[in-house]
Motif scaffolding. Structure first.
Motif, PDB file in Angstrom:
ATOM      1  N   GLY A 156       0.788  -1.226   0.000  1.00  0.00           N
ATOM      2  CA  GLY A 156       0.000   0.000   0.000  1.00  0.00           C
ATOM      3  C   GLY A 156       0.818   1.272   0.000  1.00  0.00           C
ATOM      4  O   GLY A 156       0.273   2.361   0.123  1.00  0.00           O
ATOM      5  N   LYS A 157       2.146   1.135  -0.143  1.00  0.00           N
ATOM      6  CA  LYS A 157       3.004   2.323  -0.181  1.00  0.00           C
ATOM      7  C   LYS A 157       3.257   2.744  -1.617  1.00  0.00           C
ATOM      8  O   LYS A 157       3.406   1.906  -2.513  1.00  0.00           O
ATOM      9  CB  LYS A 157       4.339   2.052   0.510  1.00  0.00           C
ATOM     10  CG  LYS A 157       4.242   1.988   2.004  1.00  0.00           C
ATOM     11  CD  LYS A 157       5.622   1.912   2.619  1.00  0.00           C
ATOM     12  CE  LYS A 157       5.522   1.880   4.137  1.00  0.00           C
ATOM     13  NZ  LYS A 157       6.848   1.749   4.745  1.00  0.00           N
ATOM     14  N   ILE A 158       3.349   4.045  -1.811  1.00  0.00           N
ATOM     15  CA  ILE A 158       3.636   4.585  -3.133  1.00  0.00           C
ATOM     16  C   ILE A 158       5.114   4.334  -3.444  1.00  0.00           C
ATOM     17  O   ILE A 158       5.989   4.758  -2.701  1.00  0.00           O
ATOM     18  CB  ILE A 158       3.320   6.093  -3.181  1.00  0.00           C
ATOM     19  CG1 ILE A 158       1.826   6.318  -2.934  1.00  0.00           C
ATOM     20  CG2 ILE A 158       3.764   6.695  -4.507  1.00  0.00           C
ATOM     21  CD1 ILE A 158       1.432   7.759  -2.722  1.00  0.00           C
ATOM     22  N   SER A 159       5.360   3.617  -4.540  1.00  0.00           N
ATOM     23  CA  SER A 159       6.748   3.366  -4.920  1.00  0.00           C
ATOM     24  C   SER A 159       7.222   4.357  -5.968  1.00  0.00           C
ATOM     25  O   SER A 159       8.427   4.540  -6.133  1.00  0.00           O
ATOM     26  CB  SER A 159       6.934   1.935  -5.413  1.00  0.00           C
ATOM     27  OG  SER A 159       6.301   1.740  -6.639  1.00  0.00           O
ATOM     28  N   ASP A 160       6.286   5.013  -6.665  1.00  0.00           N
ATOM     29  CA  ASP A 160       6.680   6.032  -7.626  1.00  0.00           C
ATOM     30  C   ASP A 160       5.485   6.910  -7.985  1.00  0.00           C
ATOM     31  O   ASP A 160       4.338   6.451  -7.948  1.00  0.00           O
ATOM     32  CB  ASP A 160       7.252   5.408  -8.898  1.00  0.00           C
ATOM     33  CG  ASP A 160       8.307   6.279  -9.560  1.00  0.00           C
ATOM     34  OD1 ASP A 160       8.399   7.484  -9.227  1.00  0.00           O
ATOM     35  OD2 ASP A 160       9.052   5.769 -10.410  1.00  0.00           O
ATOM     36  N   VAL A 161       5.774   8.154  -8.329  1.00  0.00           N
ATOM     37  CA  VAL A 161       4.782   9.107  -8.833  1.00  0.00           C
ATOM     38  C   VAL A 161       5.284   9.576 -10.181  1.00  0.00           C
ATOM     39  O   VAL A 161       6.427  10.030 -10.298  1.00  0.00           O
ATOM     40  CB  VAL A 161       4.614  10.318  -7.887  1.00  0.00           C
ATOM     41  CG1 VAL A 161       3.595  11.303  -8.443  1.00  0.00           C
ATOM     42  CG2 VAL A 161       4.224   9.868  -6.490  1.00  0.00           C
TER      43      VAL A 161
END
Length: 185
Positions: A156-161
């Motif tokens: 559930g963590k953002i690995s890239d934007v």
């Protein structure tokens, strides 16, 4: 200009500068509020949401816990969005069997719903289209440009934007290989 005028001007400038330094905090106080939030970025947990498909089916981000997911904010009038979505379809077809999902969040409050649905159907995309009717999810993600994509890992963590056209098929494949390899460790 004589020496007296120069000294007079220098003292006036120094006094005005000193007054500005002293009175700036009074005239422009610092505002502390909990309403200010940092835009979601790499390492942050992705903000949760619940949205419906054009058919009325409800999806939540929590439905994808344990699998990587790409959340892409798009609009039917966005030419960059239209140029990258076909590559995403190819990646989705290859990685969906491993649990990968794409949630194409249409920012319906800034788009024409019938045009968005027609475009998505005409392209026969097999990943999920969701409707952000009031823009609440786009606001939670502090979305400012089209397209904006968030690659979320299985925790559930953002690995890239990725903002704009940087989300290519090749880039996404490399990112997914990395996420799936990390999941095996």
């Amino acid at each position: 200009m004589n020496k007296k005028q120069f000294i007079s001007i220098a003292i006036t400038i120094a006094l005005l500068s000193l007054a500005w330094i002293i009175f700036t905090p009074v005239l422009f106080p610092i505002v502390h509020t909990d309403a200010l939030q940092t835009a979601p970025h790499r390492g942050f947990f992705a903000p949760s949401f619940s949205l419906t498909t054009p058919q009325g089916d409800l999806y939540t981000l929590a439905d994808y816990q344990g699998s990587p997911v790409l959340i892409i904010f798009w609009a039917s009038w966005c030419s960059v969005c239209k140029s990258i979505l076909p590559g995403l379809e190819a990646v989705y077809r290859d990685y969906a069997p491993q649990g990968f999902a794409i949630l194409a969040v249409n920012t319906t409050n800034q788009d024409n719903l019938s045009e968005a649905k027609a475009y998505f159907q005409s392209q026969a995309y097999t990943f999920t289209m969701l409707l952000d009717l009031d823009g609440a999810v786009a606001n939670a993600y502090q979305m400012r440009a089209f397209p904006t994509s968030f690659l979320v890992d299985s925790n559930g963590k953002i690995s890239d934007v990725i903002i704009g056209s940087g989300l290519t098929e090749g880039f996404l494949r490399v990112q997914l290989e990395s996420l799936f390899t990390q999941g095996e460790d």
